[in-house]
Motif scaffolding. Structure first.
Motif, mmCIF file in Angstrom:
data_model
loop_
_atom_site.group_PDB
_atom_site.id
_atom_site.type_symbol
_atom_site.label_atom_id
_atom_site.label_comp_id
_atom_site.label_asym_id
_atom_site.label_seq_id
_atom_site.Cartn_x
_atom_site.Cartn_y
_atom_site.Cartn_z
ATOM 1 N N ASN A 86 28.973 85.407 86.166
ATOM 2 C CA ASN A 86 30.482 85.863 86.562
ATOM 3 C C ASN A 86 30.937 84.634 86.911
ATOM 4 O O ASN A 86 31.035 83.859 87.909
ATOM 5 C CB ASN A 86 30.576 86.972 87.576
ATOM 6 N N VAL A 87 32.160 84.127 86.107
ATOM 7 C CA VAL A 87 32.743 82.779 86.215
ATOM 8 C C VAL A 87 34.303 83.089 86.648
ATOM 9 O O VAL A 87 34.951 82.051 86.593
ATOM 10 C CB VAL A 87 32.656 82.028 84.932
ATOM 11 N N THR A 88 34.638 84.409 87.019
ATOM 12 C CA THR A 88 35.879 85.010 87.289
ATOM 13 C C THR A 88 36.658 83.797 88.197
ATOM 14 O O THR A 88 37.908 83.600 88.149
ATOM 15 C CB THR A 88 36.244 86.305 87.448
ATOM 16 N N ASP A 89 35.817 83.788 89.387
ATOM 17 C CA ASP A 89 36.588 83.059 90.472
ATOM 18 C C ASP A 89 36.914 81.509 90.126
ATOM 19 O O ASP A 89 37.553 80.768 90.976
ATOM 20 C CB ASP A 89 35.475 82.817 91.684
ATOM 21 N N LEU A 90 36.406 80.818 88.907
ATOM 22 C CA LEU A 90 36.537 79.537 88.705
ATOM 23 C C LEU A 90 37.828 79.175 87.928
ATOM 24 O O LEU A 90 38.280 78.297 87.339
ATOM 25 C CB LEU A 90 35.374 79.192 88.044
ATOM 26 N N LEU A 91 38.530 80.487 87.353
ATOM 27 C CA LEU A 91 39.691 80.374 86.463
ATOM 28 C C LEU A 91 41.028 80.435 86.901
ATOM 29 O O LEU A 91 41.962 80.132 86.284
ATOM 30 C CB LEU A 91 39.535 81.737 85.619
ATOM 31 N N HIS A 92 41.219 80.533 88.239
ATOM 32 C CA HIS A 92 42.529 80.228 88.947
ATOM 33 C C HIS A 92 42.660 79.081 89.745
ATOM 34 O O HIS A 92 43.029 79.278 90.839
ATOM 35 C CB HIS A 92 43.128 81.811 89.705
ATOM 36 N N THR A 93 42.248 77.941 89.309
ATOM 37 C CA THR A 93 42.414 76.775 89.896
ATOM 38 C C THR A 93 43.522 76.007 89.366
ATOM 39 O O THR A 93 44.112 76.120 88.070
ATOM 40 C CB THR A 93 41.274 76.015 89.566
ATOM 41 N N THR A 94 44.016 75.057 90.163
ATOM 42 C CA THR A 94 45.065 73.990 89.696
ATOM 43 C C THR A 94 44.748 73.612 88.605
ATOM 44 O O THR A 94 45.774 73.120 87.698
ATOM 45 C CB THR A 94 45.480 73.135 91.059
ATOM 46 N N GLU A 95 43.310 72.995 88.429
ATOM 47 C CA GLU A 95 43.178 72.398 87.158
ATOM 48 C C GLU A 95 43.217 72.988 85.771
ATOM 49 O O GLU A 95 43.791 72.677 84.999
ATOM 50 C CB GLU A 95 41.737 71.768 87.334
ATOM 51 N N VAL A 96 42.526 74.424 85.933
ATOM 52 C CA VAL A 96 42.856 75.291 84.867
ATOM 53 C C VAL A 96 44.284 75.513 84.501
ATOM 54 O O VAL A 96 44.722 75.501 83.259
ATOM 55 C CB VAL A 96 42.178 76.559 84.892
ATOM 56 N N ASP A 97 45.315 75.639 85.932
ATOM 57 C CA ASP A 97 46.754 75.949 85.467
ATOM 58 C C ASP A 97 47.088 74.830 84.715
ATOM 59 O O ASP A 97 48.029 74.934 83.802
ATOM 60 C CB ASP A 97 47.305 75.841 86.816
ATOM 61 N N ALA A 98 46.784 73.784 84.924
ATOM 62 C CA ALA A 98 47.517 72.266 84.379
ATOM 63 C C ALA A 98 47.009 72.137 83.038
ATOM 64 O O ALA A 98 47.749 71.668 82.269
ATOM 65 C CB ALA A 98 47.038 71.312 85.006
ATOM 66 N N HIS A 99 45.867 72.490 82.407
ATOM 67 C CA HIS A 99 45.249 72.453 81.085
ATOM 68 C C HIS A 99 45.863 73.703 80.093
ATOM 69 O O HIS A 99 45.381 73.461 78.798
ATOM 70 C CB HIS A 99 44.013 72.016 81.144
ATOM 71 N N VAL A 100 45.590 75.103 80.785
ATOM 72 C CA VAL A 100 45.508 75.862 79.761
ATOM 73 C C VAL A 100 46.629 76.011 78.810
ATOM 74 O O VAL A 100 46.472 76.595 77.742
ATOM 75 C CB VAL A 100 45.581 77.268 80.702
ATOM 76 N N SER A 101 47.733 75.865 79.045
ATOM 77 C CA SER A 101 48.671 75.682 78.035
ATOM 78 C C SER A 101 48.661 74.788 76.817
ATOM 79 O O SER A 101 48.728 75.258 75.600
ATOM 80 C CB SER A 101 50.318 75.267 78.645
ATOM 81 N N ALA A 102 47.705 73.599 77.098
ATOM 82 C CA ALA A 102 47.437 73.081 75.822
ATOM 83 C C ALA A 102 46.518 73.698 74.967
ATOM 84 O O ALA A 102 46.514 73.885 73.812
ATOM 85 C CB ALA A 102 46.788 71.805 76.167
ATOM 86 N N ALA A 103 45.275 74.330 75.779
ATOM 87 C CA ALA A 103 44.370 75.138 74.896
ATOM 88 C C ALA A 103 45.112 76.261 74.145
ATOM 89 O O ALA A 103 44.850 76.519 73.071
ATOM 90 C CB ALA A 103 43.434 75.728 75.889
ATOM 91 N N ALA A 104 46.085 77.141 74.741
ATOM 92 C CA ALA A 104 46.949 77.976 74.241
ATOM 93 C C ALA A 104 47.515 77.714 73.100
ATOM 94 O O ALA A 104 48.035 78.703 72.418
ATOM 95 C CB ALA A 104 47.644 78.858 75.423
ATOM 96 N N GLN A 105 47.902 76.583 72.932
ATOM 97 C CA GLN A 105 48.586 75.965 71.423
ATOM 98 C C GLN A 105 47.709 75.870 70.163
ATOM 99 O O GLN A 105 48.243 75.944 69.249
ATOM 100 C CB GLN A 105 49.226 74.619 71.813
ATOM 101 N N LEU A 106 46.216 75.845 70.558
ATOM 102 C CA LEU A 106 45.584 75.761 69.237
ATOM 103 C C LEU A 106 45.640 77.165 68.579
ATOM 104 O O LEU A 106 44.822 78.164 69.212
ATOM 105 C CB LEU A 106 44.171 75.522 69.941
ATOM 106 N N PRO A 107 46.001 77.063 67.432
ATOM 107 C CA PRO A 107 45.992 78.338 66.628
ATOM 108 C C PRO A 107 44.512 78.880 66.480
ATOM 109 O O PRO A 107 44.375 80.447 66.494
ATOM 110 C CB PRO A 107 46.192 78.008 65.353
ATOM 111 N N GLU A 108 43.352 78.438 66.431
ATOM 112 C CA GLU A 108 42.118 78.938 66.206
ATOM 113 C C GLU A 108 41.749 79.517 67.315
ATOM 114 O O GLU A 108 40.880 80.525 67.288
ATOM 115 C CB GLU A 108 41.067 77.520 65.896
ATOM 116 N N LEU A 109 42.058 78.929 68.699
ATOM 117 C CA LEU A 109 41.878 79.448 69.887
ATOM 118 C C LEU A 109 42.423 80.739 70.044
ATOM 119 O O LEU A 109 41.996 82.072 70.593
ATOM 120 C CB LEU A 109 41.940 78.787 71.123
ATOM 121 N N ARG A 110 43.802 80.863 69.707
ATOM 122 C CA ARG A 110 44.692 82.065 69.481
ATOM 123 C C ARG A 110 43.953 83.275 68.793
ATOM 124 O O ARG A 110 43.809 84.368 69.234
ATOM 125 C CB ARG A 110 46.086 81.897 69.198
ATOM 126 N N ALA A 111 43.392 82.929 67.593
ATOM 127 C CA ALA A 111 42.728 83.801 66.726
ATOM 128 C C ALA A 111 41.405 84.448 67.396
ATOM 129 O O ALA A 111 41.207 85.428 67.221
ATOM 130 C CB ALA A 111 42.332 83.142 65.313
#
Ligand code: ATP
Ligand SMILES: Nc1ccn([C@H]2C[C@H](O)[C@@H](COP(=O)(O)O)O2)c(=O)n1
Length: 215
Positions: A86-111
């Motif tokens: 269970n990795v849920t507790d690792l996902l609301h960090t300042t580091e993930v906050d700072a990088h998630v928008s870049a990942a969300a721009q990738l069309p393949e990841l959106r698919a």
């Protein structure tokens, strides 16, 4: 029934979706948690977030190895598991906050995220940015949550070890970076979550839902 709740960062999507789903006795799905999980996976394996191929190959390898990254929409909240971890507790960090928008721009990841969500059978409440537009345009009821950056920062500062000014600046930056996929559905009901308590906002959403059929 499918209900979609989209909106800007920290506008209260998860809290409202969870309350609405509980009142309807159906699950809620957090699409943002899947983007966060993919971002965490890339960061933990030191993969670039400028190229979808290595990340998608990691996600596909985990699936082939029998340790898939999966969203579990449980009554107590959404969880992300990688195999039996269970990795849920690792996902609301300042580091993930700072990088998630870049990942969300990738069309393949959106698919990939959309495919994970489409595997789940309705009824459910789905929350994110493009639930009512791209992922579940057929939803019976759609909502778009807003609140000023200051109100959102005041709430978020209680959940992150940062000061108000930097939390507000980070939220504004994420709003800008997420703008492309965050346009409200034309048929969404807009709600300013700064206008009431969490319970009042949940009641407001419920008041817009179609009445269940009578026997
Ligand atoms: N009236 C309100 N409506 C919605 N959320 C509220 C309200 N008052 C306080 N909150 C709080 O705001 C905080 C942010 O809410 P939440 O995490 O649900 O937002 P979110 O939009 O899902 O965030 P993110 O985009 O970062 O995933 C939570 O602590 C929630 O309890
Ligand atoms: N449907 C979605 C859901 C989320 N995202 C992106 C944008 C956010 O910055 C990030 C994290 O989501 P949050 O936890 O803030 O709901 O994921 C998206 O592009 N589309």
């Amino acid at each position: 029934m499918i209900v979609t709740i989209d909106g800007v960062a920290a506008s209260g999507k998860s809290s409202v979706a969870s309350g609405v789903a509980r009142a309807l006795n159906i699950p809620y799905l957090s699409s943002g948690l899947l983007y966060r999980a993919a971002t965490w996976a890339a960061l933990s394996q030191r993969l670039p977030l400028t190229d979808a191929a290595p990340l998608l190959s990691l996600l596909n390898r985990w699936e082939a190895d029998g340790t898939p990254l999966t969203l579990r929409p449980l009554p107590q909240g959404n969880e992300i598991w990688v195999g039996e971890q269970n990795v849920t507790d690792l996902l609301h960090t300042t580091e993930v906050d700072a990088h998630v928008s870049a990942a969300a721009q990738l069309p393949e990841l959106r698919a990939w995220v959309d495919a994970q969500l489409h595997r789940i059978s309705p009824p459910f409440v789905a929350e994110g940015r493009d639930m009512g537009t791209a992922v579940f345009p057929q939803a019976q009821a759609k909502f778009y949550l807003e609140a000023s950056a200051r109100v959102r920062a005041q709430r978020r500062v209680q959940e992150r070890p940062q000061d108000l000014e930097s939390v507000e600046a980070a939220l504004r930056l994420r709003d800008e970076r997420d703008a492309r996929q965050s346009a409200p559905a034309p048929d969404a009901v807009h709600i300013d979550t700064g206008s009431g308590t969490l319970e009042q906002i949940i009641a407001q959403v419920l008041s817009h839902l179609p009445a269940p059929p009578t026997e």
